[in-house]
Design an enzyme around this catalytic site. Structure first.
Site, PDB file in Angstrom:
ATOM      1  N   THR A 125       0.814  -1.214   0.000  1.00  0.00           N
ATOM      2  CA  THR A 125       0.000   0.000   0.000  1.00  0.00           C
ATOM      3  C   THR A 125       0.848   1.265   0.000  1.00  0.00           C
ATOM      4  O   THR A 125       1.974   1.261   0.508  1.00  0.00           O
ATOM      5  CB  THR A 125      -0.909  -0.006   1.253  1.00  0.00           C
ATOM      6  OG1 THR A 125      -1.511   1.270   1.402  1.00  0.00           O
ATOM      7  CG2 THR A 125      -0.119  -0.289   2.530  1.00  0.00           C
ATOM      8  N   ASP A 126       0.270   2.340  -0.498  1.00  0.00           N
ATOM      9  CA  ASP A 126       0.966   3.631  -0.464  1.00  0.00           C
ATOM     10  C   ASP A 126       1.143   4.157   0.960  1.00  0.00           C
ATOM     11  O   ASP A 126       1.980   5.033   1.208  1.00  0.00           O
ATOM     12  CB  ASP A 126       0.220   4.678  -1.322  1.00  0.00           C
ATOM     13  CG  ASP A 126      -1.218   4.934  -0.912  1.00  0.00           C
ATOM     14  OD1 ASP A 126      -1.700   4.300   0.048  1.00  0.00           O
ATOM     15  OD2 ASP A 126      -1.876   5.779  -1.557  1.00  0.00           O
ATOM     16  N   GLU A 127       0.352   3.603   1.902  1.00  0.00           N
ATOM     17  CA  GLU A 127       0.404   4.128   3.269  1.00  0.00           C
ATOM     18  C   GLU A 127       1.750   3.881   3.943  1.00  0.00           C
ATOM     19  O   GLU A 127       2.038   4.478   4.982  1.00  0.00           O
ATOM     20  CB  GLU A 127      -0.717   3.516   4.119  1.00  0.00           C
ATOM     21  CG  GLU A 127      -2.077   3.916   3.617  1.00  0.00           C
ATOM     22  CD  GLU A 127      -3.194   3.770   4.637  1.00  0.00           C
ATOM     23  OE1 GLU A 127      -2.919   3.632   5.837  1.00  0.00           O
ATOM     24  OE2 GLU A 127      -4.347   3.805   4.207  1.00  0.00           O
ATOM     25  N   TYR A 149      -1.503  -0.206  11.195  1.00  0.00           N
ATOM     26  CA  TYR A 149      -1.750  -0.922   9.932  1.00  0.00           C
ATOM     27  C   TYR A 149      -0.615  -0.665   8.949  1.00  0.00           C
ATOM     28  O   TYR A 149      -0.019  -1.599   8.396  1.00  0.00           O
ATOM     29  CB  TYR A 149      -3.086  -0.491   9.310  1.00  0.00           C
ATOM     30  CG  TYR A 149      -3.180  -0.814   7.829  1.00  0.00           C
ATOM     31  CD1 TYR A 149      -3.259  -2.134   7.389  1.00  0.00           C
ATOM     32  CD2 TYR A 149      -3.139   0.203   6.860  1.00  0.00           C
ATOM     33  CE1 TYR A 149      -3.307  -2.436   6.032  1.00  0.00           C
ATOM     34  CE2 TYR A 149      -3.197  -0.093   5.501  1.00  0.00           C
ATOM     35  CZ  TYR A 149      -3.277  -1.419   5.096  1.00  0.00           C
ATOM     36  OH  TYR A 149      -3.308  -1.705   3.746  1.00  0.00           O
ATOM     37  N   LYS A 153       2.308  -3.173   7.321  1.00  0.00           N
ATOM     38  CA  LYS A 153       2.503  -3.398   5.876  1.00  0.00           C
ATOM     39  C   LYS A 153       3.946  -3.058   5.497  1.00  0.00           C
ATOM     40  O   LYS A 153       4.572  -3.763   4.689  1.00  0.00           O
ATOM     41  CB  LYS A 153       1.522  -2.556   5.056  1.00  0.00           C
ATOM     42  CG  LYS A 153       0.066  -2.987   5.159  1.00  0.00           C
ATOM     43  CD  LYS A 153      -0.225  -4.386   4.636  1.00  0.00           C
ATOM     44  CE  LYS A 153      -0.090  -4.496   3.135  1.00  0.00           C
ATOM     45  NZ  LYS A 153      -0.551  -5.844   2.649  1.00  0.00           N
TER      46      LYS A 153
END
Ligand code: NAD
Ligand code: DAU
Length: 333
Positions: A125-127, A149, A153
């Site tokens: 993810t970009d997060e 979260y 990741k």
């Protein structure tokens, strides 16, 4: 060709599996798929075609070493979607996020190594990059995840990269922006707001509503993952974006318009803790190296998504009800 898909009963994993079984990915028209999914609150067996002759469904935990070691042999590739995926839940309790996202990933990679699975895509993810006020992240950007979260990741990305670097596992990592589309769990912004509107329930907009996300249709994300699987280079990371930046207030207004409601439905609520202001990806690499380009225009994709929820109340009411029931049970109600 036999593909192991983890988390294939979730939102994005099930879209990938349905598309693959429908012959949507060139060269994979006769591929067999094994889905491993624990069917957490986010997983739904009904998201997959039950009795498809090329689909085997295994309900199980990616953290279970014995199960995963038994399952992996005979597969040519693994596409790894399974994760705890909701930021707000990770703020309440992070342990399941670390267990599944970090431990589960490591467990799967061990199994792929020992079974000789030749190709792996780790879906991220970009997060992992944090929050960016101006400009956009390239794949070289330092990792600065802000929520448990996102941190889990980022950790899983590093574990995945280490299996390529140390063990030579042929593995590619993708990092995508916010997805929308059918079958998304109504805990996430777009399906939550659409289904609330359909039920006449107010929309809980966090803070000032000015946080920005980059929205991509799930079909474009899955096509990019397939490109990464078939053409991506080992040890490389590919950002998947689309450039469609929207404030949460902007998304809310579009949804109000599509459902035929007005802004009196908006309720400003307390902001998310540590709420990332803006996500934006530079996706030059996947465009230039793999020939990726998103296809679904946002206005059309969003209208189709709203129509899907309007047409499928049975699906989302069961999911929302199940979730509400589980919360009530936990709270001893
Ligand atoms: P989701 O929550 O809808 O689905 C996750 C699936 O994983 C569910 O079917 C769940 O049952 C399964 N799962 C969870 N823990 C498991 C375990 N221990 N063992 C086996 N299965 C387990 O998530 P999603 O939105 O489809 O996201 C899929 C992947 O894509 C995730 O890795 C997520 O980080 C990533 N991603 C999501 C988005 C997005 O906007 N939704 C964007 C970029 C990347
Ligand atoms: O960027 C990719 C990520 O996008 C994925 O890695 C995550 O798995 C996925 O859940 C998503 O994370 P976000 O936190 O961006 O998505 P969410 O739908 O939870 O929230 C989107 C924005 O809307 C965010 O700024 C918070 C806001 N929001 C969300 C909810 C659920 C609200 O204002 N009200 C809400 O009730």
């Amino acid at each position: 060709m036999k593909v192991l898909v983890t988390g294939g009963a979730g939102f994005i994993g099930s879209h990938y599996v349905r598309t693959l079984l429908e012959g949507g990915y060139e060269g994979y028209e006769s591929a067999h798929v094994t889905v491993i999914d624990k069917l957490t609150y986010a997983g739904n067996r009904d998201n997959l075609p039950y009795s498809h002759p090329r689909l085997e469904f295994v309900q199980g935990d990616i953290c279970d070493p014995r199960l995963v070691r038994e399952l992996a042999p005979g597969h040519d590739a693994m596409v790894h979607f399974a994760a705890e995926s909701h930021v707000d839940r990770s703020l309440e309790s992070a342990s399941e996020f670390v267990r599944t996202n970090v431990g589960g990933t490591q467990n799967l990679l061990d199994a792929c190594l020992s079974a000789g699975v030749e190709r792996v895509v780790h879906v991220s993810t970009d997060e992992v990059y944090g929050s960016i006020e101006k400009g956009s992240w390239t794949e070289e950007w330092p990792l600065a995840p802000n929520s448990p979260y996102a941190a889990s990741k980022a950790a899983s990305d590093l574990i995945a990269r280490s299996y390529w670097r140390t063990h030579g596992l042929d593995l590619t990592i993708t990092r995508c922006s916010n997805n929308y589309g059918p079958y998304q769990h109504p805990e996430k912004l777009i399906p939550l707001f659409v289904t609330n509107l359909l039920e006449g329930v107010p929309l809980p907009l966090y803070g000032d509503g000015l946080n920005i996300r980059e929205w991509l249709h799930v079909d474009d994300h899955c096509r990019a993952i397939q490109l990464a699987l078939t053409k991506g280079r080992a040890g490389e990371i590919y950002n998947i974006g689309g450039g469609n930046e929207q404030t949460n207030r902007g998304i809310t207004d579009l949804l109000l318009d599509l459902v035929g409601a007005d802004s009196s439905m908006i309720r400003r609520v307390a902001d998310r803790k540590g709420h990332d202001l803006r996500y934006a990806l530079d996706e030059t690499k996947i465009r230039e190296e793999l020939g990726y380009a998103p296809r679904v225009p946002f206005a059309q994709g969003l209208a189709d998504t709203v129509a899907w929820y309007q047409d499928n109340p049975g699906w989302w009411k069961a999911v929302k009800h199940r979730h509400a029931g589980a919360v009530a049970e936990t709270a001893g109600v």
